[in-house]
Write a protein that holds these residues in place. Sequence first.
Motif, PDB file in Angstrom:
ATOM      1  N   ARG A  64       0.839  -1.190   0.000  1.00  0.00           N
ATOM      2  CA  ARG A  64       0.000   0.000   0.000  1.00  0.00           C
ATOM      3  C   ARG A  64       0.879   1.248   0.000  1.00  0.00           C
ATOM      4  N   TYR A  94      -2.830   6.073  -0.321  1.00  0.00           N
ATOM      5  CA  TYR A  94      -4.031   5.342   0.099  1.00  0.00           C
ATOM      6  C   TYR A  94      -4.101   5.223   1.621  1.00  0.00           C
ATOM      7  N   SER A  95      -3.021   4.808   2.249  1.00  0.00           N
ATOM      8  CA  SER A  95      -3.039   4.503   3.682  1.00  0.00           C
ATOM      9  C   SER A  95      -3.369   5.712   4.545  1.00  0.00           C
ATOM     10  N   GLU A  99      -7.993   5.787   2.382  1.00  0.00           N
ATOM     11  CA  GLU A  99      -8.602   4.771   3.243  1.00  0.00           C
ATOM     12  C   GLU A  99      -9.716   5.345   4.108  1.00  0.00           C
ATOM     13  N   ASP A 119     -12.837   5.374   2.102  1.00  0.00           N
ATOM     14  CA  ASP A 119     -13.100   4.082   1.467  1.00  0.00           C
ATOM     15  C   ASP A 119     -13.938   3.221   2.419  1.00  0.00           C
TER      16      ASP A 119
END
Length: 357
Positions: A137, A141-142, A146, A149
Motif C-alpha cells: 500500500r 491510500y493509507s 482509506e 473508502d
Amino acid sequence: MKNHNTVFRTSMIATALALTATNGYAAEQVEALNQRIAQLETQAAPSQFKNSEVSLYGSIRPTLSYLDDSTDETWDVRDALSRVGIKASTEFADGWRAIAQGEWSVDIANSGNFGKARQAYVAIASPYGQVGIGKQRPAQYSLIAEYVDIFNHGNSPYAYDHESPFFVDNFVTYKLVTGGFTWMAGAQFDGDKGDTGADLVNLGVGYDVGALHLGLGYVTQDSLENGQVNGDNQTLGGVVAYTFGNGLYLAASYQDKEYNFDNQGLNADRSGSTLDTALAYPLGDAYKIKLGYFQFKDGIEDVSSMDYDGFNTTLEWNPLANVRVHLEYLDKNYDNLSDDHAVTVGFRYDFNLNWKG
C-alpha cells in the motif's frame, strides 16, 4: 518431541538388551545409552513459531447488482474486492521484527480462482521505523483514501479510484510512527520501464489525535507512451476525518493532479482533481447508514473528457462483527458518456486465524 524421544529410547534399550544377550555387552554400556537418551530429551526442539505471530485472514464479498447504463439493463454477480492473505512476523532482537505478507484477490465475479496479488512484501520493523520491499500500500491510500473508502464496492472511493494508486509493485517503503504522527515514504523502481530514477515517489504524513485524523500526501509518477517516458503526473492530496461521540463519522478527501507532458507543447498540460466524501451513522446496534458524494475531473476540455460525479447510499446490517449484509444505490453521472445507475445487494464474511509462539 517427547513422544518421539520415548519411542527412540525404547528402541535403543531393546537394541542394547539384545546386544547384551547375544554379544555379551556389559550393563554399564546400557546405562551409558540411557544417559545419552536422557540428555537428548532435555534438548528442546527449536520452534518455528518462537517469538512469532502468524495470521491467516480473508474477506469474501460477493454481490448481486442490477445495472442500468442508460442503454442496457442487466443483472450481474460481482465481487467487492474479496481477498485471502497470510501475514507473519518474528522478533529477532529487542524491538526488531521481520514481517512478511502475501494477499491475493478472489475472483468471485467469475470462476472463483485466486486472482492477482494485492500485496507481496517483506519488511524489517525497528524502533527507527519500518522498511519494506515488494508490492505494498502507498502512503496516498493509507493516509488519505482509506478514510473515505467505507463503501462496499470495488470502485470505492469513486473519484480517487479512477487514476490514483491502491497498491504499488516494485516498491520500497519507509514508515515511522511517533507522537501521533505517521510518516511514510515510498519509491517504485521498475527497471527500464520508467526514467533513470524512480518511476513513482510518494510522500505522506498523517496525524491522529482522539477521534480526528488529518492526512497529507504527494505523488509524482512517470507517464509513459509506447514504453517511453513522455512526462509526469504530480498529485497533492489531503483528508480530514472525524468520529463524533454519537457515532457519526464524517470524512472528506481532495486531490489536485497536474498532468505534465514532454514534447507535446504547453497546451497539452492539464490539471484535474478528485473529491470524495463519506458519512456513516449507526442506527441502533446492528444497522448503519452510509452516504457519499464524489467528483472526478481530468482537466480535458473536449468530448474525450471522462469527468463525472455522483452519490452513493448504503444501508448495512451487521448481525455479527465479522458478517455484513448491505443494500446499495450508486448513481454516477458522466459529462460525455451514458450515466450509470446500480442497485446492489451484497454479503461480506471476514475471518482471521492467529497463532503465536
